[in-house]
Write an enzyme that holds these catalytic residues in place. Structure first.
Site, PDB file in Angstrom:
ATOM      1  N   GLY A  92       0.785  -1.226   0.000  1.00 56.82           N
ATOM      2  CA  GLY A  92       0.000   0.000   0.000  1.00 56.82           C
ATOM      3  C   GLY A  92       0.814   1.272   0.000  1.00 56.82           C
ATOM      4  O   GLY A  92       1.879   1.339   0.575  1.00 56.82           O
ATOM      5  N   SER A  93       0.331   2.293  -0.655  1.00 56.82           N
ATOM      6  CA  SER A  93       0.967   3.599  -0.638  1.00 56.82           C
ATOM      7  C   SER A  93       0.168   4.551  -1.504  1.00 56.82           C
ATOM      8  O   SER A  93      -1.037   4.634  -1.368  1.00 56.82           O
ATOM      9  CB  SER A  93       2.415   3.536  -1.094  1.00 56.82           C
ATOM     10  OG  SER A  93       3.056   4.731  -0.789  1.00 56.82           O
ATOM     11  N   ARG A  94       0.865   5.224  -2.435  1.00 60.49           N
ATOM     12  CA  ARG A  94       0.207   6.291  -3.181  1.00 60.49           C
ATOM     13  C   ARG A  94       0.862   6.453  -4.547  1.00 60.49           C
ATOM     14  O   ARG A  94       2.066   6.233  -4.712  1.00 60.49           O
ATOM     15  CB  ARG A  94       0.343   7.571  -2.362  1.00 60.49           C
ATOM     16  CG  ARG A  94      -0.053   8.844  -3.041  1.00 60.49           C
ATOM     17  CD  ARG A  94      -0.022   9.950  -2.029  1.00 60.49           C
ATOM     18  NE  ARG A  94       0.216  11.245  -2.613  1.00 60.49           N
ATOM     19  CZ  ARG A  94       0.164  12.390  -1.951  1.00 60.49           C
ATOM     20  NH1 ARG A  94      -0.100  12.376  -0.668  1.00 60.49           N
ATOM     21  NH2 ARG A  94       0.382  13.529  -2.562  1.00 60.49           N
TER      22      ARG A  94
END
Length: 218
Positions: free
Chosen positions: A186-188
């Site tokens: 997960g991140s962006r």
């Protein structure tokens, strides 16, 4: 559904560790069935989560060279004009997508064209929604140009995501929706568009990589 190649090692290692832990729990606590079965169920749930994290679901991909297609699954958390300091060094329209651990984590090319920049930057691991994560976190920047416009895509690590994988090299010709890379846990992903580009998403909208339309190229 397929399993991404980036997850094969992690899945095998997780299976071995959980198997050894379950053997140890059964050996030392076998006289307490509720504990051994409880640990087995928790281990199974964790293992299935790890598998789901590296999933590649079957999808009908959107194909249209006049559109910017979402490079990842997640939720739109930023739509604003901002200064882009690395490549363009001027004002751009930023669209940011937050990827939770439950999202599909394959990243895809939003447009077809030539890779003009592919640059990795070491950095911090601020939470993905921190305002400075775009410039201070570990990240990988890619710029793709199609002859009419250049689009910047930035993979950003977060507090949990500590491995960014990127497959592109400068000078390479790429096609829309082909794999750009992968971010673990997960991140962006930030997209930088020319100011004035018609955006087709709204804040808090959930998008799917390879399917959702982010913007209309003009």
């Amino acid at each position: 559904m397929k399993i991404h190649r980036e997850g094969l090692g992690t899945i095998v290692l997780t299976a071995l560790v959980l198997a050894l832990l379950n053997v140890a729990v059964f050996y030392f606590l076998g006289q307490v069935p509720s504990l051994t079965w409880g640990f087995f169920i928790v281990s199974l749930i964790l293992f299935l989560f790890i598998i789901s994290f590296f999933r590649i679901p079957a999808r009908d991909m959107a194909q249209d060279e006049t559109l910017v297609i979402s490079p990842c699954d997640g939720k739109v958390v930023v739509i604003e004009e901002t200064f882009e300091p690395e490549y363009f060094k001027d004002k751009r329209l930023q669209v940011s997508i937050f990827m939770s651990p439950a999202n599909v984590h394959v990243n895809r090319n939003p447009i077809s064209g030539e890779v003009k920049l592919s640059q990795y930057h070491a950095g911090k691991y601020l939470v993905a929604w921190h305002p400075k994560s775009s410039t201070e976190n570990e990240r990988h920047t890619v710029v793709i140009g199609n002859g009419k416009t250049d689009i910047l895509v930035r993979q950003i690590a977060g507090a949990l995501a500590r491995r960014i994988v990127n497959y592109l090299k400068a000078g390479q010709q790429v096609k829309q929706n082909e794999e750009l890379g992968f971010i673990k846990f997960g991140s962006r992903v930030d997209i930088y568009l020319p100011v004035g580009t018609p955006v087709k998403v709204q804040l808090d909208q959930v998008v799917k990589g390879g399917q959702s339309i982010i913007a209309q190229l003009v």
